[in-house]
Write an enzyme that holds these catalytic residues in place. Structure first.
Site, PDB file in Angstrom:
ATOM      1  N   SER A  89     -10.025  -2.022   5.979  1.00 34.73           N
ATOM      2  CA  SER A  89      -9.303  -1.619   4.775  1.00 34.73           C
ATOM      3  C   SER A  89      -8.525  -2.727   4.082  1.00 34.73           C
ATOM      4  O   SER A  89      -8.072  -2.538   2.956  1.00 34.73           O
ATOM      5  CB  SER A  89      -8.355  -0.462   5.095  1.00 34.73           C
ATOM      6  N   SER A 145      -9.316   1.048   2.439  1.00 32.38           N
ATOM      7  CA  SER A 145      -8.398   1.950   1.781  1.00 32.38           C
ATOM      8  C   SER A 145      -7.261   1.242   1.059  1.00 32.38           C
ATOM      9  O   SER A 145      -6.387   1.889   0.492  1.00 32.38           O
ATOM     10  CB  SER A 145      -7.808   2.911   2.826  1.00 32.38           C
ATOM     11  N   LYS A 203       0.837  -1.191   0.000  1.00 36.89           N
ATOM     12  CA  LYS A 203       0.000   0.000   0.000  1.00 36.89           C
ATOM     13  C   LYS A 203       0.876   1.248   0.000  1.00 36.89           C
ATOM     14  O   LYS A 203       1.972   1.255   0.573  1.00 36.89           O
ATOM     15  CB  LYS A 203      -0.880  -0.051   1.250  1.00 36.89           C
TER      16      LYS A 203
END
Length: 582
Positions: free
Chosen positions: A251, A227, A152
């Site tokens: 997420s 996310s 990420k």
């Protein structure tokens, strides 16, 4: 007189040019293969759902001609352990494996906007170094020798931006690696890219001004989740063997649900979290709700392959980690309980009633398990469970929001459509208020212990619990509703995982039939709009992945994987699919 553009516009253009320059010309898709709406990240934000038609792009990497037959085999044939074995035993070179995944990641980005920082050149150099090491010494560099992985965007990598989609943080490369990055590199894994996130890292649709909106490769009308949405899209498209994200409200688990892959949120302290950009006050997680890091993958076996190596070493890399145990593959299966395994089915959180396809998939999983001899029990809704979402939400917002909003406003950025009206400057909690909130949390945690004993005794009777990931199927862009089904288990610090079961079919839609259960509140009312045929065409959900969430008590992370694997095999046996390999 022309209106001057806000600063973020030029910064976004520079960032897009940098991203494009990282992709060799021969890896670029011909224009006729790029679906409409992919050329303008800015338009993906302003037009949003109106821009996209139902398009599945999963097959394009296989048919576009950019990947050779051998590269297709490398990126599709192997599980983690098998691919590492191919490299360590000399049948494949790390360089050719990494090149194949870099090419596929580049293709995936052109179709979904999943990448933020392509690290292709440095990944190929590292692969050459590992090949040289193996040739000189006859030994692999580590247990994940040559494995292509992605992370990420929030994870710091030395010399690379961690912009988290904010123009104020662009072109400010990190000076040191995140702890997990150091750990992965010590294992021999090679990070090939960083992936897209939502503005503020606090929504469940990955959309920001720098990189635009990440699209779901299964259907561009569905959200890719957030996310860790970029990771979900990249892993689903076989552009990375394993992706690493973070989870504070869902997420990791939500993008896994949206793309029909596996997501594993461990207990706090299992995977190093330090060294990330959050746009928040440093140390906020230590006094509020603490996010955790974990993997997204395409099988339970791949989850075990990476978690086993990480957990055994994490205490040496992260100051936030504790000693952990994860047995080797050769002994893992022998550690299933000798007694009959008991799995509970928790059908609702008491706040938002799941829509019919979600209830149906829970019932199907229960039936699959019962046929394999597992003891399946219904879990009554604990009285403390409906309290979890509110406490978790308040702990996420203990500050006044100024740190993030100052960054956004400094370059003239506007809030993403979903955030408009939802995010504003508030008032930070006082120490007394925070202490009271944490006291409420402790009481909830104590009350929730009864869920594992059923009758209030001090003997644990339930090994794992299956529940919804969300009370609705994979929704359209910007329409994800209730986060309580995932944030609850961060509040409780229960390890929790998402796993796919099957696709949604015509009979799941129950066209013309309405829900007759009473509306429980505002969240439930909003959820019904995702099923009300006056506000949604239910056919948008056709072919979407239906997934379940699996949880175990805190620090029972290996037992969570055991439960996942058991459920996965039961589902595959029940549906006639081949069993997943370890």
């Amino acid at each position: 007189m022309a209106t001057q553009e806000p600063p973020y516009v030029a910064i976004a253009q520079r960032k897009q040019a940098e991203l494009a320059a990282a992709v060799p010309a021969e890896w670029r898709l011909p224009p006729h293969l790029v679906p409409a709406g992919m050329l303008s990240p800015a338009e993906s934000i302003t037009e949003g759902p109106k821009l996209y038609t139902r398009v599945n792009v999963i097959e394009i990497p296989r048919t576009c001609g950019i990947l050779s037959p051998k590269e297709l085999e490398i990126t599709e044939k192997y599980h983690v352990r098998a691919l590492v074995d191919e490299m360590t035993e000399g049948r494949l070179k790390a360089e050719e494996v990494v090149r194949a995944f870099c090419k596929r990641a580049a293709i995936a980005n052109q179709l979904t906007r999943c990448l933020t920082e392509p690290l292709f050149d440095r990944a190929l150099r590292r692969a050459q170094e590992l090949d040289d090491h193996l040739r000189r010494t006859g030994r692999p560099f580590g247990p994940l020798h040559g494995l292509p992985v992605s992370v990420k965007d929030s994870f710091h990598i030395e010399g690379v931006d961690s912009s988290i989609g904010l123009s104020a943080l662009a072109f400010k490369p990190a000076r040191v690696n995140a702890d997990l990055v150091n750990l992965l590199q010590s294992l021999g894994a090679i990070i090939i890219a960083k992936t897209n996130v939502p503005q503020t890292l606090a929504t469940l649709d990955s959309c920001n001004h720098l990189f635009g909106r990440t699209l779901n490769p299964l259907n561009r009308q569905w959200t890719a989740g957030g996310s860790t949405g970029g990771e979900g899209a990249l892993v689903a498209m076989h552009g990375s063997m394993v992706g690493f994200g973070t989870d504070i409200g869902g997420s990791i688990r939500v993008p896994a649900m949206c793309q029909g892959i596996y997501g594993f949120k461990p207990s706090n302290g299992r995977v190093p979290y330090g060294g990330q950009e959050s746009g928040q006050l440093a140390g906020k997680g230590r006094i509020a709700l603490q996010a955790v890091a974990g993997p997204l993958a395409r099988s339970t076996g791949d989850i075990s392959a990476v978690m086993g190596e990480i957990i055994r070493r994490s205490e040496l890399f992260g100051e936030d980690c504790i000693p952990g145990y994860w047995p080797a593959p050769s002994v893992a299966l022998s550690l299933y309980p000798q007694r009959k395994f008991t799995i509970g089915i928790l059908k609702t959180d008491g706040l938002v009633t799941p829509l019919p396809p979600i209830t149906r998939i829970l019932n199907e999983v229960a039936q699959h398990l019962a046929r394999t001899g597992v003891n399946v029990v219904d879990i009554p809704v604990p009285s403390a469970l409906p309290k979890c979402q509110g406490v978790a939400g308040r702990l996420m917002g203990v500050d006044d929001g100024s740190s993030m909003l100052d960054l956004i406003e400094s370059q003239g950025e506007t809030l993403m459509p979903w955030l408009q009206g939802r995010m504003k400057r508030g008032k930070a909690l006082t120490l007394d208020q925070l202490a009271q909130l944490q006291a409420q949390r402790a009481q909830i945690e104590k009350e929730m212990l009864k869920m594992w004993t059923l009758n209030g005794s001090h003997i644990r009777q339930v090994d794992a619990i299956v529940c919804p990931v969300a009370p609705h199927p994979v929704p359209e862009l910007d329409r994800y509703n209730a986060v309580g089904y995932t944030s609850t288990f961060v509040l409780l610090d229960y390890p929790a995982a998402t796993m796919p079961v099957r696709k949604l079919v015509e009979s799941d839609l129950e066209l013309g039939k309405t829900m007759d259960a009473p509306v429980l509140g505002s969240w439930d009312k909003a959820n019904r709009k995702l099923w009300d045929e006056k506000t949604v065409d239910r056919r948008v959900y056709l072919e979407s992945p239906l997934s379940v969430q699996v949880i175990t008590p805190k620090q029972h992370d290996f037992e969570l994987w055991q439960a996942m694997d058991m459920i996965d095999q039961a589902v595959q046996k029940g549906s006639g699919s081949p069993s997943a390999k370890l």
